[in-house]
Scaffold this active site. Structure first.
Site, PDB file in Angstrom:
ATOM      1  N   ASP A 116     -17.584   6.985  -0.755  1.00 30.03           N
ATOM      2  CA  ASP A 116     -16.333   6.807  -0.016  1.00 30.03           C
ATOM      3  C   ASP A 116     -16.048   8.121   0.690  1.00 30.03           C
ATOM      4  O   ASP A 116     -16.710   9.143   0.438  1.00 30.03           O
ATOM      5  CB  ASP A 116     -15.202   6.429  -0.999  1.00 30.03           C
ATOM      6  CG  ASP A 116     -13.888   6.071  -0.293  1.00 30.03           C
ATOM      7  OD1 ASP A 116     -13.898   5.841   0.929  1.00 30.03           O
ATOM      8  OD2 ASP A 116     -12.842   6.031  -0.993  1.00 30.03           O
ATOM      9  N   HIS A 127      -7.589   1.077  -6.149  1.00 27.60           N
ATOM     10  CA  HIS A 127      -7.708   0.164  -4.992  1.00 27.60           C
ATOM     11  C   HIS A 127      -8.388  -1.136  -5.453  1.00 27.60           C
ATOM     12  O   HIS A 127      -9.531  -1.417  -5.095  1.00 27.60           O
ATOM     13  CB  HIS A 127      -8.521   0.849  -3.892  1.00 27.60           C
ATOM     14  CG  HIS A 127      -8.441   0.186  -2.549  1.00 27.60           C
ATOM     15  ND1 HIS A 127      -7.612  -0.892  -2.281  1.00 27.60           N
ATOM     16  CD2 HIS A 127      -9.091   0.459  -1.380  1.00 27.60           C
ATOM     17  CE1 HIS A 127      -7.753  -1.247  -1.016  1.00 27.60           C
ATOM     18  NE2 HIS A 127      -8.648  -0.456  -0.444  1.00 27.60           N
ATOM     19  N   GLN A 133     -10.131  -3.909  -3.059  1.00 32.21           N
ATOM     20  CA  GLN A 133     -11.421  -3.502  -2.494  1.00 32.21           C
ATOM     21  C   GLN A 133     -12.560  -3.834  -3.461  1.00 32.21           C
ATOM     22  O   GLN A 133     -13.595  -4.361  -3.052  1.00 32.21           O
ATOM     23  CB  GLN A 133     -11.414  -1.986  -2.227  1.00 32.21           C
ATOM     24  CG  GLN A 133     -12.725  -1.480  -1.667  1.00 32.21           C
ATOM     25  CD  GLN A 133     -13.012  -2.050  -0.293  1.00 32.21           C
ATOM     26  OE1 GLN A 133     -12.168  -1.991   0.583  1.00 32.21           O
ATOM     27  NE2 GLN A 133     -14.193  -2.628  -0.092  1.00 32.21           N
ATOM     28  N   CYS A 190     -16.368   1.385   1.220  1.00 27.11           N
ATOM     29  CA  CYS A 190     -15.219   0.512   1.497  1.00 27.11           C
ATOM     30  C   CYS A 190     -14.754   0.610   2.948  1.00 27.11           C
ATOM     31  O   CYS A 190     -14.042  -0.266   3.419  1.00 27.11           O
ATOM     32  CB  CYS A 190     -14.076   0.842   0.542  1.00 27.11           C
ATOM     33  SG  CYS A 190     -13.379   2.493   0.794  1.00 27.11           S
ATOM     34  N   ARG A 192       0.884  -1.181   0.000  1.00 26.48           N
ATOM     35  CA  ARG A 192       0.000   0.000   0.000  1.00 26.48           C
ATOM     36  C   ARG A 192       0.909   1.215   0.000  1.00 26.48           C
ATOM     37  O   ARG A 192       1.732   1.383   0.911  1.00 26.48           O
ATOM     38  CB  ARG A 192      -0.894   0.003   1.240  1.00 26.48           C
ATOM     39  CG  ARG A 192      -1.535   1.369   1.477  1.00 26.48           C
ATOM     40  CD  ARG A 192      -2.611   1.357   2.522  1.00 26.48           C
ATOM     41  NE  ARG A 192      -3.791   0.665   2.024  1.00 26.48           N
ATOM     42  CZ  ARG A 192      -4.989   0.725   2.602  1.00 26.48           C
ATOM     43  NH1 ARG A 192      -5.156   1.431   3.706  1.00 26.48           N
ATOM     44  NH2 ARG A 192      -6.008   0.070   2.090  1.00 26.48           N
ATOM     45  N   ARG A 249     -13.123  -8.845   1.838  1.00 30.68           N
ATOM     46  CA  ARG A 249     -11.724  -8.543   1.544  1.00 30.68           C
ATOM     47  C   ARG A 249     -10.889  -9.797   1.792  1.00 30.68           C
ATOM     48  O   ARG A 249     -10.016 -10.154   1.005  1.00 30.68           O
ATOM     49  CB  ARG A 249     -11.213  -7.395   2.431  1.00 30.68           C
ATOM     50  CG  ARG A 249     -11.825  -6.032   2.152  1.00 30.68           C
ATOM     51  CD  ARG A 249     -11.410  -5.486   0.793  1.00 30.68           C
ATOM     52  NE  ARG A 249      -9.976  -5.359   0.661  1.00 30.68           N
ATOM     53  CZ  ARG A 249      -9.241  -4.341   1.111  1.00 30.68           C
ATOM     54  NH1 ARG A 249      -9.833  -3.314   1.694  1.00 30.68           N
ATOM     55  NH2 ARG A 249      -7.928  -4.303   0.950  1.00 30.68           N
TER      56      ARG A 249
HETATM   57  N1   CP Z   1     -11.090  -0.335   2.823  1.00 33.91           N
HETATM   58  C1   CP Z   1      -9.803  -0.354   3.181  1.00 33.91           C
HETATM   59  O1   CP Z   1      -8.889  -0.558   2.381  1.00 33.91           O
HETATM   60  O2   CP Z   1      -9.609  -0.156   4.524  1.00 33.91           O
HETATM   61  P1   CP Z   1      -8.223   0.042   5.276  1.00 33.91           P
HETATM   62  O3   CP Z   1      -7.692   1.400   4.908  1.00 33.91           O
HETATM   63  O4   CP Z   1      -8.585  -0.054   6.731  1.00 33.91           O
HETATM   64  O5   CP Z   1      -7.274  -1.034   4.855  1.00 33.91           O
HETATM   65  N1  NVA Z   2     -10.200   6.712  -0.773  1.00 36.13           N
HETATM   66  C1  NVA Z   2      -9.714   6.241   0.501  1.00 36.13           C
HETATM   67  C2  NVA Z   2      -9.853   4.760   0.609  1.00 36.13           C
HETATM   68  C3  NVA Z   2      -9.408   4.182   1.905  1.00 36.13           C
HETATM   69  C4  NVA Z   2      -9.521   2.692   1.965  1.00 36.13           C
HETATM   70  C5  NVA Z   2      -8.261   6.680   0.667  1.00 36.13           C
HETATM   71  O1  NVA Z   2      -7.468   6.545  -0.266  1.00 36.13           O
HETATM   72  O2  NVA Z   2      -7.939   7.180   1.749  1.00 36.13           O
END
Ligand code: CP
Ligand code: NVA
Length: 308
Positions: free
Chosen positions: A225, A134, A137, A266, A107, A294
């Site tokens: 989101d 992402h 997700q 998400c 990530r 997930r």
């Molecule tokens: N939805 C998601 O990716 O959550 P986290 O940021 O908690 O991993």
């Molecule tokens: N759009 C959000 C998703 C988190 C899982 C971010 O990137 O912070």
């Protein structure tokens, strides 16, 4: 090397196989304690590195538990504590990690970091979120939709709010799984043109509708989101809140979708900003199924990456 970098760069047949495998694996372990191993242990003897340059609850825990259920071992690494990108190049980190582990999930902020990791690693790399996409997700979200309502092909999905990284992967999925996609939000927060074009070239309808009430008409699935993502500057917050308030998913908006429409987010959510608690905890909501899935979807992604 079979990397899982994005939904638009993975074939529809492979994506379908992963969704179906994830569902079968979920069914096969129904009722078991979370820490109990699966019957077959496809990751036995495998070491998986989980690298985080941003915070995470779901991605961190679901990958860690998933690897263990499949008989493998994990190490969770924080980007800050590694040499990644500051002490040495991403390419060298990729080459070094490939000598210790069998699979890398990362990530990160810049998509370029993910791509460089994948280019130089000699083990599969999985995208656990970048500023742009992402995919894991949305694999879980497709699985969740289909568990509740059957095939997603031909359905109408409406995204209300910021056209962000999660929205981007939904657009990719629209093209690959064959559903129509409507974005509703302010023009400055539209999804990237490249992703809209990608979905359109696959033959699905992509609409931009500024009026959220019109957008959700006939929707089978309404998604939103957070208004401010982890990579957005703190200074964007106030403006975003003003711009996005009209796109909040509340009971009035949900009432304009199909009666059997689902609601997804998400998570993590800012309750009563992008969606009200009444919707998040209401009859249309499947947000915690998404979170659970997930785990199952990513187990299938890891098996696919490793050819198991
Ligand atoms: N939805 C998601 O990716 O959550 P986290 O940021 O908690 O991993
Ligand atoms: N759009 C959000 C998703 C988190 C899982 C971010 O990137 O912070």
């Amino acid at each position: 090397m079979t990397h899982f970098l994005d939904i638009h760069t993975t074939t529809p047949a492979d994506l379908r196989q992963m969704i179906d495998t994830g569902r079968a694996m979920k069914d096969a372990r129904k009722g078991r304690p979370k820490g109990a191993p699966d019957d077959d242990l496809p990751l036995a003897g495998h070491m998986v590195a989980l690298i985080f340059e941003k915070p995470s609850t779901r991605t961190r825990v679901s990958f860690d538990v998933g690897v263990r259920q499949m008989g493998g071992q994990t190490m969770v690494l924080s980007g800050k504590e590694m040499q990644l990108g500051h002490g040495e190049t991403i390419a060298d980190t990729a080459r070094v990690l490939s000598r210790y582990v069998d699979l890398i999930m990362i990530r990160t902020f810049e998509e370029q970091t993910l791509l460089e990791m994948a280019e130089h690693a000699t083990v599969p790399v999985i995208n656990g979120l970048t500023n742009r996409t992402h995919p894991c997700q949305i694999m879980a979200d497709i699985m969740t939709y289909e568990e509740h309502r059957g095939p997603i092909a031909g359905k109408k999905v409406v995204w209300s709010g910021d056209g962000n990284n999660v929205c981007a992967s939904f657009l990719h999925a629209a093209g690959q799984f064959g559903f129509d996609f409507t974005f509703t939000g302010p023009p400055t927060l539209d999804p990237e043109r490249e992703w809209i074009d990608f979905a359109r070239t696959k033959g699905v309808e992509v609409a931009i509708e500024r009026d959220p009430n019109k957008a959700v008409d006939g929707a089978d699935l309404v998604v939103t989101d957070t208004w401010v993502s982890m990579h957005d500057p703190e200074s964007a917050k106030e403006r975003r809140h003003n711009q996005l308030r009209p796109y909040q998913v509340n009971e009035d908006l949900m009432a304009r979708a199909r009666p059997d429409a689902l609601f997804m987010h998400c998570l993590p959510a800012h309750r009563n900003d992008e969606a009200t608690s009444a919707v998040m905890d209401g009859p249309h909501s499947v947000i915690f199924d998404e979170a659970e899935n997930r785990l199952h979807a990513q187990k299938a992604v890891m098996r696919w990456c490793l050819g198991k």
